[in-house]
Structure formats: C-alpha cells, structure tokens
Design a protein around this motif. Structure first.
Motif, PDB file in Angstrom:
ATOM      1  N   ALA A  64       0.813  -1.218   0.000  1.00 17.41           N
ATOM      2  CA  ALA A  64       0.000   0.000   0.000  1.00 17.41           C
ATOM      3  C   ALA A  64       0.846   1.267   0.000  1.00 17.41           C
ATOM      4  CB  ALA A  64      -0.950  -0.001   1.203  1.00 17.41           C
ATOM      5  N   ALA A  65       2.032   1.212   0.627  1.00 13.90           N
ATOM      6  CA  ALA A  65       2.894   2.398   0.708  1.00 13.90           C
ATOM      7  C   ALA A  65       3.310   2.932  -0.673  1.00 13.90           C
ATOM      8  CB  ALA A  65       4.121   2.109   1.561  1.00 13.90           C
ATOM      9  N   PRO A  66       3.668   2.069  -1.638  1.00 13.84           N
ATOM     10  CA  PRO A  66       4.026   2.604  -2.960  1.00 13.84           C
ATOM     11  C   PRO A  66       2.879   3.349  -3.646  1.00 13.84           C
ATOM     12  CG  PRO A  66       4.852   0.362  -2.707  1.00 13.84           C
ATOM     13  CD  PRO A  66       3.940   0.612  -1.557  1.00 13.84           C
ATOM     14  N   ILE A  67       1.636   2.922  -3.385  1.00 13.66           N
ATOM     15  CA  ILE A  67       0.481   3.622  -3.962  1.00 13.66           C
ATOM     16  C   ILE A  67       0.358   5.011  -3.344  1.00 13.66           C
ATOM     17  CG2 ILE A  67      -2.028   3.565  -4.227  1.00 13.66           C
ATOM     18  CD1 ILE A  67      -1.838   0.499  -4.143  1.00 13.66           C
ATOM     19  N   ALA A  68       0.518   5.072  -2.017  1.00 15.25           N
ATOM     20  CA  ALA A  68       0.471   6.370  -1.335  1.00 15.25           C
ATOM     21  C   ALA A  68       1.573   7.288  -1.852  1.00 15.25           C
ATOM     22  CB  ALA A  68       0.608   6.158   0.174  1.00 15.25           C
ATOM     23  N   ARG A  69       2.752   6.725  -2.062  1.00 18.25           N
ATOM     24  CA  ARG A  69       3.877   7.524  -2.570  1.00 18.25           C
ATOM     25  C   ARG A  69       3.545   8.115  -3.934  1.00 18.25           C
ATOM     26  NH1 ARG A  69       8.153   3.678  -3.507  1.00 18.25           N
ATOM     27  NH2 ARG A  69       7.162   3.438  -5.544  1.00 18.25           N
ATOM     28  N   ALA A  70       2.951   7.330  -4.820  1.00 10.89           N
ATOM     29  CA  ALA A  70       2.628   7.806  -6.165  1.00 10.89           C
ATOM     30  C   ALA A  70       1.663   8.988  -6.119  1.00 10.89           C
ATOM     31  CB  ALA A  70       2.028   6.668  -6.987  1.00 10.89           C
ATOM     32  N   VAL A  71       0.683   8.924  -5.228  1.00 14.41           N
ATOM     33  CA  VAL A  71      -0.289  10.018  -5.113  1.00 14.41           C
ATOM     34  C   VAL A  71       0.383  11.274  -4.554  1.00 14.41           C
ATOM     35  CG1 VAL A  71      -2.457  10.748  -4.038  1.00 14.41           C
ATOM     36  CG2 VAL A  71      -2.201   8.389  -4.839  1.00 14.41           C
ATOM     37  N   MET A  72       1.199  11.108  -3.518  1.00 14.39           N
ATOM     38  CA  MET A  72       1.889  12.263  -2.928  1.00 14.39           C
ATOM     39  C   MET A  72       2.825  12.920  -3.942  1.00 14.39           C
ATOM     40  SD  MET A  72       2.625  11.103   1.039  1.00 14.39           S
ATOM     41  CE  MET A  72       3.393   9.534   0.660  1.00 14.39           C
ATOM     42  N   GLU A  73       3.531  12.101  -4.709  1.00 11.30           N
ATOM     43  CA  GLU A  73       4.423  12.649  -5.733  1.00 11.30           C
ATOM     44  C   GLU A  73       3.657  13.451  -6.772  1.00 11.30           C
ATOM     45  OE1 GLU A  73       8.262   9.713  -6.124  1.00 11.30           O
ATOM     46  OE2 GLU A  73       6.372   9.006  -6.960  1.00 11.30           O
ATOM     47  N   ALA A  74       2.466  12.960  -7.153  1.00  9.96           N
ATOM     48  CA  ALA A  74       1.658  13.646  -8.166  1.00  9.96           C
ATOM     49  C   ALA A  74       1.270  15.049  -7.702  1.00  9.96           C
ATOM     50  CB  ALA A  74       0.417  12.828  -8.484  1.00  9.96           C
ATOM     51  N   VAL A  75       0.975  15.192  -6.415  1.00  6.85           N
ATOM     52  CA  VAL A  75       0.583  16.489  -5.881  1.00  6.85           C
ATOM     53  C   VAL A  75       1.792  17.396  -5.692  1.00  6.85           C
ATOM     54  CG1 VAL A  75      -0.442  17.694  -3.915  1.00  6.85           C
ATOM     55  CG2 VAL A  75      -1.454  15.536  -4.714  1.00  6.85           C
ATOM     56  N   ILE A  76       2.859  16.852  -5.125  1.00  6.41           N
ATOM     57  CA  ILE A  76       4.052  17.654  -4.802  1.00  6.41           C
ATOM     58  C   ILE A  76       4.785  18.121  -6.054  1.00  6.41           C
ATOM     59  CG2 ILE A  76       6.333  17.553  -3.713  1.00  6.41           C
ATOM     60  CD1 ILE A  76       5.063  15.593  -1.684  1.00  6.41           C
ATOM     61  N   ASN A  77       4.818  17.278  -7.077  1.00  5.82           N
ATOM     62  CA  ASN A  77       5.634  17.563  -8.270  1.00  5.82           C
ATOM     63  C   ASN A  77       4.880  18.330  -9.347  1.00  5.82           C
ATOM     64  OD1 ASN A  77       7.767  16.214  -7.081  1.00  5.82           O
ATOM     65  ND2 ASN A  77       7.255  14.251  -8.028  1.00  5.82           N
ATOM     66  N   LYS A  78       3.708  18.863  -9.041  1.00  7.10           N
ATOM     67  CA  LYS A  78       2.944  19.594 -10.065  1.00  7.10           C
ATOM     68  C   LYS A  78       3.690  20.851 -10.523  1.00  7.10           C
ATOM     69  CE  LYS A  78      -0.892  20.291  -7.951  1.00  7.10           C
ATOM     70  NZ  LYS A  78      -2.272  20.795  -7.723  1.00  7.10           N
TER      71      LYS A  78
END
Length: 480
Positions: free
Chosen positions: A466-480
């Motif tokens: 589950a952690a890699p999925i959370a990471r992908a979402v956080m990256e999408a928001v932070i890296n905009k």
C-alpha cells in the motif's frame, strides 16, 4: 344550484390535484412527464480543473439531453451516475439542486429565464479533485480491489477519490432502458461491489495498525508517556482474563529487552507494545480520542460518509482487558472508512486541527457568476500542537527506517503509518498505508487500502504493497 355545485366540486378537485397532491404526483416514478421535464433540462456540468467529467449533450429523443461521462470509470466514485431508471448517486445526487438549477440560491436565474423565455439551464459544479492525484491513484491501484483518498490537510479539500472495482456511468445514463436494466443488475451482483464508493461507504474495514496512531495520541494527550518513554514490548502478551496470547507480526520479537520507546514501537509497529498501552489507557479514553478524530461523526462531503466506529461496549458490556488490547491495535470491532484514516493523519499534519473535508469548490451559474464558494472550516481539534508534532516525528521514523520505507520520496520528508488488518478467518489481511508530505509543510494526506492484500494476497503488508500507492499520489501532488 346543481351547476354551481358542479363548478365548486371542479374547483376543489383541481386545487387538490394541482396544489395539495402535486408533490406526490411529481415524485411518482410512474409519472413520465416528470422524467421528461427533468431530463429535458440542460443539466450543468461537473468540472475537475475546468474540464467536464460529467455533462449533458443534446439528443434527438423524448428526453432531449443525454448525460455523458468523458472519463467515466476514473471519476465514477465521485460523480456517481444519472439514470432515467435508477435515479442519481454521488455528486449527481447530492449537488442535484445546483446541477438542475433548482437551488434556492439560483432563484434570480430562474426568474430571468421565466421572463426572457430562455430554456432553463443548470449550474456548473467545480470539484476540489486534483486530476494528477486522481490519475496517479487510479494507475497505482491498478486492477486490485481497494480504495484511495487524498486530502489537503490545511483546507479539507479532497484531492483524489478512487474506489475499485469501478464502473462506467455512461452505461447507466443511457436512454436504452433494457440495456440499462441489464447493466445495473450485472453491476449490482458483481463481485467487489463496483457501485459502492468504498472510500466513504459500504462494509467498513478494520484499520489494523493505522489505529495505533489513535492509541499513541490517547497516551500522549493523557501525559503518561512521551515519544522517548520506554513501554513494555514483550514477545508475547498474555491477554487479561483470557487464555489467549497476542503475538507480534510473524511471531517476531520487538526488543531483546522486552521494552522499547513509544517512538520505536510505532516505527516497527509492535503489536504487544500497543496492546499493553491500550490496556493501560483504557477503552473509554481510546473511544473518546477516536471520537475526537471524527469517529461516529455524520459527515457530508456532500455525499454522506458512513461513520467509523470504536465500540466501547460489546453485547451491552464494557470492553474487558483482552477486548481493549485488540481494539488498541485496530482489530476486534473497530471499523473505519479510508476517509476516516486520512482524517486522523490530516489532524496530525495540521498541528492538531482537523479541517472539514469537502468535494465542491465552487458553483457557477450559466452567466459565470458564483452561486457558491467553499469556505474551509475547522471540524475539531482532537489533539494539541505538541502531540501532533510528536506523532509527526514518530511517523517520519516509520518511513525513514521502519515499516513504511516504500513510501520514501527523494528529497522530500514523508510521515506515514502502515497497517495490516486481519479479516475473516482464512482470508488474507487487508493492507493499509496512510501518510502525508512534505512532513513539515504538508500539501497532501493520503490513505490507501488494498482488500485482502491485493495481488500479494496473504504475503502482503501495508508497508510493502500500500505504501508505494500512497507515494505515487503524494508525488503527483508535490511535483505539479
């Protein structure tokens, strides 16, 4: 006299039909005129970042307009569907008065339409969803069953809401009645309940070790411990008034000394340490802290959220020591939505203040004037600032060197907590992860659940899958 009496009867009957029983007749599902009138209105679009995820297009049939969903499955958990037969769900239902133009706040527009003779048109409902976060959650979850929800902890805006398996709302918005009926029956009977938005409703989940955040908060708020306080962490815990014992995950030992700091116990998610901590603080304190985080709260985002629960009684009796121990690690009868797990992390991320979650950012009338604009508000303050900072630092340790290392983002400090929740006997456990980033200035909070461990099955842990999925979402928001 007879003529006068007949006219009187006619006036009474007409008044009764047109005024007294009108609402009942309009609501009668057999009244196709109501359907034609409603579907003949140019319903407003539902927008994400200015782009429609639901809109009405003219069609040459008795209804006049057809509802279409350009990215149907991706946003189905948010938009719901708008069906001639089965009514409305999701935003289509709970923002219906804006979308069809009947809201009291739109009376001026309706009056102008009446005077000018212009066909009525609904308002545009703009959502808080971040399309990058939504797509990242969708892609990372893949074909696994589960749900992902993301928030802005400073405002309460919902940035992503994905539930799988999903469905295509276009198939239920069709005007081909027989096809719609067949599709609905198939979806309603399908394994995995695709019509249910699992982020906020359905059969709620045991939170597993993500609930240890609540248990730790209870102890920290009581002032009985600090992150550096050593607490018992036996290899095996004899449950009070029971012949049963509690082991750590995989039968592992948490500490060679049978004790460790609270911070280390959270970092490696030590079951026996938190079970004993739960016994020490007691079920009433755990329940009160859970309620402070929003358990039991009837939220509307605007869709209703099924309240999460921490029962302090079972069969009419207060929890005993064994039941308290299991509840403290998120098992027994504790049940949550993914949104609730995200709200616990959001309060920690926002210095102890929990913002009210919401999905509608703004409503604009056809002439582009603003009929509604969201005003972020504080839902509660479940913990003080110091407790929030202590929990944040402990969650940073989870990601740096504990069970959540798979959530690490290069150059960004992440705070998180994993969870692996037992379900029914013989079934693989659910895998959880909740996190926020950047840890010291959070832009996004996320909660992820994979039902029965997803593709990894019984080999799954929250930190692993589950952690890699959370990471992908956080990256999408932070890296905009």
């Amino acid at each position: 006299m007879v003529m006068l009496a007949m006219f009187l009867v006619l006036m009474v009957s007409s008044t009764w039909i047109q005024f007294v029983t009108a609402p009942q007749l309009n609501a009668d599902p057999r009244n196709v005129r109501t359907l034609y009138r409603e579907f003949g209105t140019n319903r407003g679009p539902i927008l994400v970042a200015g782009e429609p995820v639901a809109e009405s297009v003219p069609v040459e049939d008795a209804y006049g307009y057809q509802r279409v969903y350009p990215q149907g499955e991706l946003y189905a958990a948010v938009t719901g569907y708008y069906s001639v037969i089965y009514g409305r769900t999701g935003i289509e239902r709970y923002a219906n008065e804006y979308l069809n133009g009947s809201s009291n706040s739109l009376w001026w527009n309706r009056l102008q339409n009446l005077i000018s003779g212009v066909d009525p048109q609904g308002s545009a409902v703009e959502l808080t969803i971040d399309p990058a976060a939504q797509q990242a959650a969708w892609d990372a979850l893949g074909d696994q069953r589960g749900a992902v929800v993301a928030l802005n902890p400073k405002t309460g805006e919902i940035l992503a809401m994905v539930s799988k398996p999903s469905f295509d709302p276009n198939t239920l918005a069709s005007h081909a009645i027989s096809e719609v009926k067949a599709t609905y029956q198939a979806l309603n009977a399908a394994e995995g309940a695709p019509l249910i938005n699992k982020t906020i409703a359905g059969n709620l989940y045991p939170p597993g070790s993500t609930f240890k955040l609540v248990t730790a908060a209870t102890a920290l708020e009581a002032g009985t411990v600090t992150p550096e306080t050593e607490i018992p962490a036996p290899d095996q815990l004899q449950l009070p008034l029971s012949s049963s014992t509690l082991n750590n995950f995989g039968g592992a030992s948490c500490s060679p000394t049978q004790a460790m700091t609270l911070a280390d116990a959270l970092r490696i998610s030590c079951n026996t340490a938190f079970a004993q901590l739960g016994i020490d603080v007691g079920a009433p304190a755990l329940g009160a802290q859970a309620d402070a985080f929003g358990f039991g709260e009837k939220l509307s985002i605007p869709m209703p959220v099924t309240p999460s629960s921490f029962p302090i009684e079972i069969d009419g009796k207060p929890l005993d020591g064994a039941q308290t121990a299991l509840s403290a690690i998120g098992q027994l009868d504790v049940r949550v939505t993914p949104l609730q797990v995200a709200l616990v992390s959001a309060a920690i991320a926002n210095d102890g203040k929990l913002m009210t979650p919401y999905l509608i950012k703004q409503v604009r009338t056809p002439d582009l004037s603003v009929a509604f604009s969201a005003d972020p508000s504080v839902l509660s303050t479940p913990i003080d600032t110091q407790t929030a900072h202590d929990l944040r630092d402990m969650m940073i340790g989870v990601v740096q060197s504990g069970t959540g290392t798979s959530a690490q983002i290069s150059g960004v400090q992440v705070a998180g907590k994993s969870g692996t929740a037992e379900t029914v006997k013989g079934a693989a456990p659910h895998a959880w992860f909740t996190a926020f980033a950047p840890a010291n200035d959070p832009q996004v909070v996320v909660a992820v659940i994979l039902e029965n461990g997803g593709d990894a099955g019984s080999e799954a842990t929250g930190g692993r899958v589950a952690a890699p999925i959370a990471r992908a979402v956080m990256e999408a928001v932070i890296n905009k």
